[in-house]
Design an enzyme around this catalytic site. Sequence first.
Site, PDB file in Angstrom:
ATOM      1  N   GLU A  48       0.825  -1.208   0.000  1.00  0.00           N
ATOM      2  CA  GLU A  48       0.000   0.000   0.000  1.00  0.00           C
ATOM      3  C   GLU A  48       0.857   1.254   0.000  1.00  0.00           C
ATOM      4  O   GLU A  48       1.954   1.277   0.583  1.00  0.00           O
ATOM      5  CB  GLU A  48      -0.963   0.053   1.194  1.00  0.00           C
ATOM      6  N   THR A  49       0.319   2.287  -0.643  1.00  0.00           N
ATOM      7  CA  THR A  49       0.875   3.636  -0.640  1.00  0.00           C
ATOM      8  C   THR A  49      -0.271   4.577  -0.287  1.00  0.00           C
ATOM      9  O   THR A  49      -1.379   4.419  -0.805  1.00  0.00           O
ATOM     10  CB  THR A  49       1.436   3.996  -2.025  1.00  0.00           C
TER      11      THR A  49
END
Length: 290
Positions: A48-49
């Site tokens: 995830e970002t």
Amino acid sequence: MSQQRPFAQVDVFTAQPYLGNPLAVVLDGAGVSDEAMQAFARWTNLSETTFLLPPTAEAAAQGADYQVRIFTPGLELPFAGHPTLGSCHAWLEAGGKPKNAKRIVQQCKGGLVQICRDGTRLAFAAPALQRKNPSPGLLAQVAAALGLKAAQVVAAQTLSNGTDWMGILLDDRQTVLQLQPDHLALKHLGIKVGVASMPAAATTQHGVASEMEVRAFAAMEGIQEDPVSGSLNGSLAQWLIEDEYMPKKYVVAQGTCVQREGRVHIEQDSSGQVWVGGDSVTCIRGTAAL
């Protein structure tokens, strides 16, 4: 035109750098398009970002301190656990001041999420859970893809709290650790699978004991094994505490098989709310051109 934006890479569910689940955080996402956010998340290639933004006026009126957008390399998520804790850690470290000293309120696509602080450790309130018995046919296919025998499966549920999982409770810690899944088969089934062990005598690493081993398989999202998942552990905790497989307070070990030593702290309070907590540490600080 791109601009240099403050950026941090945070290791979540660990106090020891590089032993948890990494998260990329863009601390100023204002003006970044959805397409640019997705492209950057694809480039970081982390599970995830996140991109931090001011809350919307409506959310701010309900107490939200900041807004987060959560992206995998392939899509945006309404909610996820380790991005929630890691983003909050980065926001606070960058000087964020919550409206309420006792509670931080995060706005995400899944709604408003309450986050509490215990010293430097953060914990989020697990979102409401929807669960049901999986179909016997699907459970059999998943068990086969995991290489499980029927006698090793104690219980199973389909779980959803903004992120969907099939949760499977297995007979002991070694069964969980010895799994060698057929990831292609799981991908074809189109399902993410979280496995957990029955409670056992605590084992200790880096001074933190754990009573349960968890693994998360998400080949359908391009991640064969998620090092440490907050959303999965939140769902598992709500199910396993309610059905009395686990006590109201316990610690999970996750990431052992991918050379990580994540620790997830679970606690159900007197109101019945399950909190999912963990330490976070910033490993990289800098700027990103976006």
